[in-house]
Design a protein around this motif. Sequence first.
Motif, PDB file in Angstrom:
ATOM      1  N   ASP A 169       0.826  -1.208   0.000  1.00 57.86           N
ATOM      2  CA  ASP A 169       0.000   0.000   0.000  1.00 57.86           C
ATOM      3  C   ASP A 169       0.863   1.261   0.000  1.00 57.86           C
ATOM      4  N   ASP A 170       1.942   1.254   0.774  1.00 57.29           N
ATOM      5  CA  ASP A 170       2.851   2.411   0.789  1.00 57.29           C
ATOM      6  C   ASP A 170       3.435   2.660  -0.596  1.00 57.29           C
ATOM      7  N   GLU A 171       3.827   1.588  -1.279  1.00 50.13           N
ATOM      8  CA  GLU A 171       4.412   1.716  -2.612  1.00 50.13           C
ATOM      9  C   GLU A 171       3.375   2.214  -3.619  1.00 50.13           C
ATOM     10  N   VAL A 172       2.156   1.698  -3.525  1.00 47.53           N
ATOM     11  CA  VAL A 172       1.088   2.180  -4.408  1.00 47.53           C
ATOM     12  C   VAL A 172       0.839   3.661  -4.143  1.00 47.53           C
ATOM     13  N   GLY A 173       0.804   4.050  -2.889  1.00 47.12           N
ATOM     14  CA  GLY A 173       0.614   5.453  -2.542  1.00 47.12           C
ATOM     15  C   GLY A 173       1.698   6.334  -3.156  1.00 47.12           C
ATOM     16  N   ARG A 174       2.950   5.882  -3.053  1.00 49.27           N
ATOM     17  CA  ARG A 174       4.047   6.658  -3.658  1.00 49.27           C
ATOM     18  C   ARG A 174       3.877   6.730  -5.169  1.00 49.27           C
ATOM     19  N   ALA A 199     -12.690  18.230   9.357  1.00 47.26           N
ATOM     20  CA  ALA A 199     -12.003  19.236   8.522  1.00 47.26           C
ATOM     21  C   ALA A 199     -10.916  18.586   7.665  1.00 47.26           C
ATOM     22  N   ALA A 200     -10.182  17.634   8.237  1.00 52.06           N
ATOM     23  CA  ALA A 200      -9.148  16.931   7.476  1.00 52.06           C
ATOM     24  C   ALA A 200      -9.779  16.056   6.395  1.00 52.06           C
ATOM     25  N   THR A 201     -10.950  15.489   6.684  1.00 50.34           N
ATOM     26  CA  THR A 201     -11.654  14.689   5.684  1.00 50.34           C
ATOM     27  C   THR A 201     -12.088  15.568   4.519  1.00 50.34           C
ATOM     28  N   THR A 202     -12.585  16.758   4.810  1.00 48.72           N
ATOM     29  CA  THR A 202     -12.982  17.688   3.746  1.00 48.72           C
ATOM     30  C   THR A 202     -11.786  18.036   2.868  1.00 48.72           C
ATOM     31  N   ALA A 203     -10.635  18.302   3.480  1.00 49.28           N
ATOM     32  CA  ALA A 203      -9.422  18.611   2.713  1.00 49.28           C
ATOM     33  C   ALA A 203      -9.001  17.416   1.864  1.00 49.28           C
ATOM     34  N   LEU A 204      -9.085  16.216   2.429  1.00 49.47           N
ATOM     35  CA  LEU A 204      -8.748  14.992   1.698  1.00 49.47           C
ATOM     36  C   LEU A 204      -9.672  14.837   0.486  1.00 49.47           C
ATOM     37  N   VAL A 205     -10.973  14.988   0.705  1.00 49.43           N
ATOM     38  CA  VAL A 205     -11.928  14.867  -0.398  1.00 49.43           C
ATOM     39  C   VAL A 205     -11.640  15.928  -1.457  1.00 49.43           C
ATOM     40  N   ASP A 206     -11.381  17.152  -1.043  1.00 50.91           N
ATOM     41  CA  ASP A 206     -11.060  18.214  -2.003  1.00 50.91           C
ATOM     42  C   ASP A 206      -9.839  17.847  -2.854  1.00 50.91           C
ATOM     43  N   ARG A 207      -8.801  17.293  -2.215  1.00 51.78           N
ATOM     44  CA  ARG A 207      -7.583  16.896  -2.955  1.00 51.78           C
ATOM     45  C   ARG A 207      -7.888  15.823  -3.985  1.00 51.78           C
ATOM     46  N   LEU A 208      -8.652  14.805  -3.567  1.00 50.65           N
ATOM     47  CA  LEU A 208      -8.942  13.694  -4.471  1.00 50.65           C
ATOM     48  C   LEU A 208      -9.928  14.084  -5.571  1.00 50.65           C
ATOM     49  N   VAL A 209     -10.831  15.014  -5.284  1.00 49.01           N
ATOM     50  CA  VAL A 209     -11.718  15.550  -6.320  1.00 49.01           C
ATOM     51  C   VAL A 209     -10.885  16.310  -7.350  1.00 49.01           C
ATOM     52  N   LEU A 248      -0.017   9.696  -3.508  1.00 45.91           N
ATOM     53  CA  LEU A 248      -1.044   9.829  -2.474  1.00 45.91           C
ATOM     54  C   LEU A 248      -0.492   9.454  -1.113  1.00 45.91           C
ATOM     55  N   GLY A 249      -1.032  10.080  -0.085  1.00 47.13           N
ATOM     56  CA  GLY A 249      -0.681   9.726   1.277  1.00 47.13           C
ATOM     57  C   GLY A 249      -1.507   8.552   1.754  1.00 47.13           C
ATOM     58  N   PRO A 250      -1.157   8.011   2.921  1.00 45.21           N
ATOM     59  CA  PRO A 250      -1.880   6.853   3.453  1.00 45.21           C
ATOM     60  C   PRO A 250      -3.383   7.089   3.631  1.00 45.21           C
ATOM     61  N   ALA A 251      -3.780   8.251   4.120  1.00 48.93           N
ATOM     62  CA  ALA A 251      -5.211   8.520   4.324  1.00 48.93           C
ATOM     63  C   ALA A 251      -5.931   8.621   2.984  1.00 48.93           C
ATOM     64  N   ASP A 252      -5.276   9.203   1.980  1.00 43.05           N
ATOM     65  CA  ASP A 252      -5.862   9.293   0.646  1.00 43.05           C
ATOM     66  C   ASP A 252      -6.131   7.891   0.099  1.00 43.05           C
ATOM     67  N   LEU A 253      -5.150   7.021   0.238  1.00 36.94           N
ATOM     68  CA  LEU A 253      -5.275   5.657  -0.260  1.00 36.94           C
ATOM     69  C   LEU A 253      -6.354   4.890   0.510  1.00 36.94           C
TER      70      LEU A 253
END
Length: 154
Positions: free
Chosen positions: A27-32, A66-76, A36-41
Amino acid sequence: MDASRQTLVGELGRALQRYQRSVQAFDDEVGRAMGLGPADLRCLDWLTEGPLTAGQLSVATGLRPAATTALVDRLVARGLIERTSSPTDRRQVLVQLTDEGRRQTWAYYGPLVAAGAPLLAELSEEQLTFMRDYLSTITDITERHRERVEGERG
Protein backbone atom coordinates in the motif's frame (compact mmCIF):
# COMPACT_ATOMS: atom_id res chain seq x y z
CA MET A 1 -0.81 -26.76 24.83
CA ASP A 2 1.67 -29.29 23.50
CA ALA A 3 4.99 -28.13 22.06
CA SER A 4 4.18 -28.83 18.38
CA ARG A 5 0.88 -26.92 18.59
CA GLN A 6 2.61 -24.05 20.42
CA THR A 7 5.27 -23.94 17.69
CA LEU A 8 2.61 -23.93 14.97
CA VAL A 9 0.63 -21.16 16.68
CA GLY A 10 3.83 -19.09 16.92
CA GLU A 11 4.60 -19.71 13.24
CA LEU A 12 1.05 -18.68 12.31
CA GLY A 13 1.39 -15.47 14.32
CA ARG A 14 4.67 -14.64 12.60
CA ALA A 15 3.16 -15.44 9.18
CA LEU A 16 0.25 -13.06 9.91
CA GLN A 17 2.70 -10.34 10.95
CA ARG A 18 4.71 -10.82 7.75
CA TYR A 19 1.51 -10.69 5.70
CA GLN A 20 0.38 -7.50 7.46
CA ARG A 21 3.78 -5.86 6.89
CA SER A 22 3.75 -6.95 3.25
CA VAL A 23 0.28 -5.48 2.67
CA GLN A 24 1.36 -2.23 4.37
CA ALA A 25 4.53 -2.05 2.27
CA PHE A 26 2.53 -2.71 -0.90
CA ASP A 27 0.00 0.00 0.00
CA ASP A 28 2.85 2.41 0.79
CA GLU A 29 4.41 1.72 -2.61
CA VAL A 30 1.09 2.18 -4.41
CA GLY A 31 0.61 5.45 -2.54
CA ARG A 32 4.05 6.66 -3.66
CA ALA A 33 3.35 5.57 -7.25
CA MET A 34 0.03 7.44 -7.25
CA GLY A 35 1.38 10.44 -5.35
CA LEU A 36 -1.04 9.83 -2.47
CA GLY A 37 -0.68 9.73 1.28
CA PRO A 38 -1.88 6.85 3.45
CA ALA A 39 -5.21 8.52 4.32
CA ASP A 40 -5.86 9.29 0.65
CA LEU A 41 -5.28 5.66 -0.26
CA ARG A 42 -7.46 4.47 2.65
CA CYS A 43 -10.22 6.73 1.34
CA LEU A 44 -10.00 5.20 -2.14
CA ASP A 45 -10.00 1.73 -0.59
CA TRP A 46 -13.19 2.42 1.37
CA LEU A 47 -14.86 3.89 -1.71
CA THR A 48 -14.24 0.71 -3.72
CA GLU A 49 -17.11 -0.72 -1.66
CA GLY A 50 -19.47 2.07 -2.75
CA PRO A 51 -20.32 5.70 -2.05
CA LEU A 52 -20.04 7.11 1.48
CA THR A 53 -20.91 10.38 3.14
CA ALA A 54 -18.07 12.62 4.30
CA GLY A 55 -18.99 11.70 7.88
CA GLN A 56 -18.70 8.00 7.12
CA LEU A 57 -15.34 8.63 5.42
CA SER A 58 -14.18 10.57 8.47
CA VAL A 59 -14.93 7.59 10.71
CA ALA A 60 -13.46 5.08 8.23
CA THR A 61 -10.19 6.97 7.79
CA GLY A 62 -9.90 8.12 11.41
CA LEU A 63 -9.62 11.75 10.34
CA ARG A 64 -11.34 14.76 11.83
CA PRO A 65 -14.11 16.26 9.69
CA ALA A 66 -12.00 19.24 8.52
CA ALA A 67 -9.15 16.93 7.48
CA THR A 68 -11.65 14.69 5.68
CA THR A 69 -12.98 17.69 3.75
CA ALA A 70 -9.42 18.61 2.71
CA LEU A 71 -8.75 14.99 1.70
CA VAL A 72 -11.93 14.87 -0.40
CA ASP A 73 -11.06 18.21 -2.00
CA ARG A 74 -7.58 16.90 -2.96
CA LEU A 75 -8.94 13.69 -4.47
CA VAL A 76 -11.72 15.55 -6.32
CA ALA A 77 -9.09 17.91 -7.78
CA ARG A 78 -7.12 14.86 -8.96
CA GLY A 79 -10.26 13.46 -10.64
CA LEU A 80 -10.21 10.29 -8.52
CA ILE A 81 -13.45 10.87 -6.62
CA GLU A 82 -16.53 13.04 -6.95
CA ARG A 83 -19.30 14.41 -4.80
CA THR A 84 -22.84 13.43 -5.79
CA SER A 85 -26.31 13.86 -4.36
CA SER A 86 -27.77 10.88 -2.58
CA PRO A 87 -30.47 9.19 -4.66
CA THR A 88 -32.58 8.72 -1.51
CA ASP A 89 -31.98 12.07 0.23
CA ARG A 90 -31.19 15.05 -2.00
CA ARG A 91 -29.86 16.98 1.03
CA GLN A 92 -27.14 14.38 1.58
CA VAL A 93 -23.88 14.47 -0.36
CA LEU A 94 -22.08 11.24 -1.17
CA VAL A 95 -18.48 10.74 -2.17
CA GLN A 96 -17.70 8.08 -4.75
CA LEU A 97 -14.91 6.90 -7.01
CA THR A 98 -14.86 8.28 -10.53
CA ASP A 99 -14.21 5.97 -13.47
CA GLU A 100 -10.65 7.37 -13.50
CA GLY A 101 -10.25 6.70 -9.79
CA ARG A 102 -11.46 3.15 -10.28
CA ARG A 103 -9.13 2.69 -13.27
CA GLN A 104 -6.04 4.01 -11.47
CA THR A 105 -6.76 2.03 -8.33
CA TRP A 106 -7.41 -1.18 -10.25
CA ALA A 107 -4.21 -0.69 -12.29
CA TYR A 108 -2.24 -1.34 -9.09
CA TYR A 109 -4.49 -3.71 -7.16
CA GLY A 110 -5.96 -5.68 -10.07
CA PRO A 111 -2.78 -7.67 -10.77
CA LEU A 112 -2.53 -8.55 -7.08
CA VAL A 113 -6.13 -9.81 -7.08
CA ALA A 114 -5.50 -11.78 -10.28
CA ALA A 115 -2.35 -13.37 -8.81
CA GLY A 116 -4.25 -14.50 -5.71
CA ALA A 117 -7.27 -15.92 -7.55
CA PRO A 118 -5.63 -19.27 -8.44
CA LEU A 119 -4.76 -19.85 -4.78
CA LEU A 120 -8.38 -19.38 -3.79
CA ALA A 121 -9.56 -21.60 -6.66
CA GLU A 122 -7.68 -24.51 -5.05
CA LEU A 123 -9.64 -24.26 -1.81
CA SER A 124 -12.90 -26.02 -0.99
CA GLU A 125 -16.00 -24.07 0.00
CA GLU A 126 -15.44 -25.31 3.56
CA GLN A 127 -11.88 -23.94 3.57
CA LEU A 128 -13.01 -20.62 2.07
CA THR A 129 -15.77 -20.35 4.67
CA PHE A 130 -13.27 -21.04 7.46
CA MET A 131 -10.87 -18.40 6.10
CA ARG A 132 -13.65 -15.83 5.72
CA ASP A 133 -14.90 -16.44 9.25
CA TYR A 134 -11.39 -16.46 10.75
CA LEU A 135 -10.44 -13.19 9.05
CA SER A 136 -13.72 -11.64 10.13
CA THR A 137 -13.12 -12.70 13.74
CA ILE A 138 -9.54 -11.42 13.91
CA THR A 139 -10.66 -8.18 12.25
CA ASP A 140 -13.28 -7.74 14.99
CA ILE A 141 -10.58 -8.35 17.63
CA THR A 142 -8.30 -5.77 16.01
CA GLU A 143 -11.15 -3.24 15.83
CA ARG A 144 -11.96 -3.70 19.52
CA HIS A 145 -8.33 -3.07 20.43
CA ARG A 146 -8.10 -0.06 18.11
CA GLU A 147 -11.12 1.35 19.94
CA ARG A 148 -9.48 0.54 23.28
CA VAL A 149 -6.31 2.45 22.30
CA GLU A 150 -8.41 5.31 20.95
CA GLY A 151 -10.28 5.45 24.26
CA GLU A 152 -7.03 5.46 26.26
CA ARG A 153 -5.80 8.36 24.15
CA GLY A 154 -8.76 10.34 25.39
